[in-house]
Scaffold this active site. Sequence first.
Site, PDB file in Angstrom:
ATOM      1  N   CYS A 113      -4.286  32.129  39.489  1.00 15.06           N
ATOM      2  CA  CYS A 113      -5.964  32.187  38.174  1.00 15.06           C
ATOM      3  C   CYS A 113      -5.517  34.229  37.644  1.00 15.06           C
ATOM      4  CB  CYS A 113      -6.871  32.467  39.404  1.00 15.06           C
ATOM      5  SG  CYS A 113      -6.678  33.538  41.140  1.00 15.06           S
TER       6      CYS A 113
ATOM      7  N   HIS B 204     -13.147  36.259  38.464  1.00 14.30           N
ATOM      8  CA  HIS B 204     -12.577  37.554  38.064  1.00 14.30           C
ATOM      9  C   HIS B 204     -12.883  38.429  36.742  1.00 14.30           C
ATOM     10  CE1 HIS B 204     -10.805  35.629  40.964  1.00 14.30           C
ATOM     11  NE2 HIS B 204      -9.556  35.328  40.886  1.00 14.30           N
TER      12      HIS B 204
END
Lengths: 352, 352
Positions: free
Chosen positions: A130, A256
């Site tokens: 990710c 994130h």
Amino acid sequence: MTKEYNVAILGATGAVGTRMIEQLEQSTIPVKNVKLLASARSAGKKLKFKGEELTVEETTPESFDGIDIVLSSAGGAVSKKFLPEAVKRGAVCVDNTSAFRMEPDVPLVVPEVNSEALKNHHGIIANPNCSTIQMVMALEPVRRKFGLKQIIVSTYQAASGAGQAALDELAKEAQDYLDGKDMQEDAHILPTKGDKKHYPLAFNLLPQIDVLEDSGYSHEEWKMIHETKKIMLGDMNSPEIKVTATCVRVPVPISHGESVYFTVKDESATAQDIMDAVAAFPGNVLEDDIKNQIYPQPINAVGKRETFVGRIRPDYENKGAFNMWVVADNLLKGAAWNTVENAEYLVKMNLI
Amino acid sequence: MTKEYNVAILGATGAVGTRMIEQLEQSTIPVKNVKLLASARSAGKKLKFKGEELTVEETTPESFDGIDIVLSSAGGAVSKKFLPEAVKRGAVCVDNTSAFRMEPDVPLVVPEVNSEALKNHHGIIANPNCSTIQMVMALEPVRRKFGLKQIIVSTYQAASGAGQAALDELAKEAQDYLDGKDMQEDAHILPTKGDKKHYPLAFNLLPQIDVLEDSGYSHEEWKMIHETKKIMLGDMNSPEIKVTATCVRVPVPISHGESVYFTVKDESATAQDIMDAVAAFPGNVLEDDIKNQIYPQPINAVGKRETFVGRIRPDYENKGAFNMWVVADNLLKGAAWNTVENAEYLVKMNLI
């Protein structure tokens, strides 16, 4: 007549798996049938696909008979066990785990960046980590236009990167902290499930994601370094772009953040040039208007497929060096959407 | 007979001010009398010093009659108004605001790093910005032993850096989020009090600390760049060490984290050499044992005076380059303790 595909989702009940179902519902892939697969523990659960109730089945090698596309996010060990079985039965698999990422004959693909690599698949395509995906999304337009020499990244990674249980743990810890209770006894998963010690994440920072290795780097940091090289340069050990990373888990549920410092070959590039290149790249959204306090924030990125980039500015003491701030939904562009998107490209490119 | 000092604490009721009282209680300074000063709004409040109840007084120029030492943390405008009055009356002031930091004749001091600069004071000593203090604590031993060429820092800064009201705002937002309520209406202070827009910090990340300037950098980032140069090199614009910074507010109440990338002149330095130098420096604690998952965490640093350093490792692709992770209590070493510590040094060095 358009070909229709039988799709199996492996790990369908997890934080990423449920989002794979949603992303597949919204995708351009002509879907004939969907099969939801998980462990024995989750078998029998009911989940919906386009309004139709489906029963989750326990995964066996025979589950893949007649399946054209497998979308997998059930953990590395499960992928290693079952994906070769699926390939044997004629399926093409897009795997969101780290099981096959560094296999030389497995393409590691962010479609906007290196979809050409899909052409070399042998039945398995790996979805990158990710934190790597959103960084290469932000930097690939820079690399294409100005060349990249060096990347130094510090991550601010959400709890959901460690799965639904880590998300639940963060919420429990946060409530206990606000109630004046001890958080330590809530900590069973983070910083990383398989490790010896567990620490609270709520109102805290954990500079460990995945295991810490003898090199001094965490495995997450290792992934960011070597996956970036494989995706951008086709070689996980290429010295062409130097990459180093510090990965930190922060008390955010989803999306994130990344502080990215990078240097370019073409030192005539300005911050405006970088902004223009980032904004023009499919899948990216430039959020960079400091006069109006516009910059990427995790709470605004949740549920979106795009990668959000802002705070682009030069390092005034080093020519050709810049800072930027990158945010994306780690469960979508960082996982479920990039997986489904890879499958869409396989269909569009007639590679399935 | 030991000289005893009359000490005034300006801004005594704030998050830093209350901690200044505690740090002064525990300090080696022989204190005769303590006077607690604040705005008219806080006057009349009762606070204790060594068990004795004191009444907070409204600050006037005459408040400083007979005062030897002023410890100030009441905001830049208050410092600018009152500290010259205090100096006129013979006091020496240690100021925790940014009001005087860049004045050429005002020493900017982290005692372990550059206490010699105290000798040049003209009545006012400036305490550096919290995020700068812990970074120079971690890097000064490296600079002395191996020379520093470049610093690239990404910060993970706690809400309390914006004061008690920001701390309260974070707690309210977190509870509302957990209760499924909208956080937006709780946001009145962060990212920065004086700015137009306010965003929730709980379960989010805000890549803005202080105002964003035309350069593209926030004022907090500007401070980290120029204060570091002034403290380490005596010149806020020295090109000798190149510094760039990205400052991000994270949903942590107390203690800042920093991911610091740096390059040294002596390229023979190893990660172990860096660790040894950091550990030997007064005020630093090395927490770097990856086999046992030991690394600095904000929740462990709260209430401590030390700077905690870990995750020290080489950038394997660049000689003489390293990553490290630094954590300190931003209200103590980043503010109240460094202020009181400066006053301790002034006493020890007979500069008062």
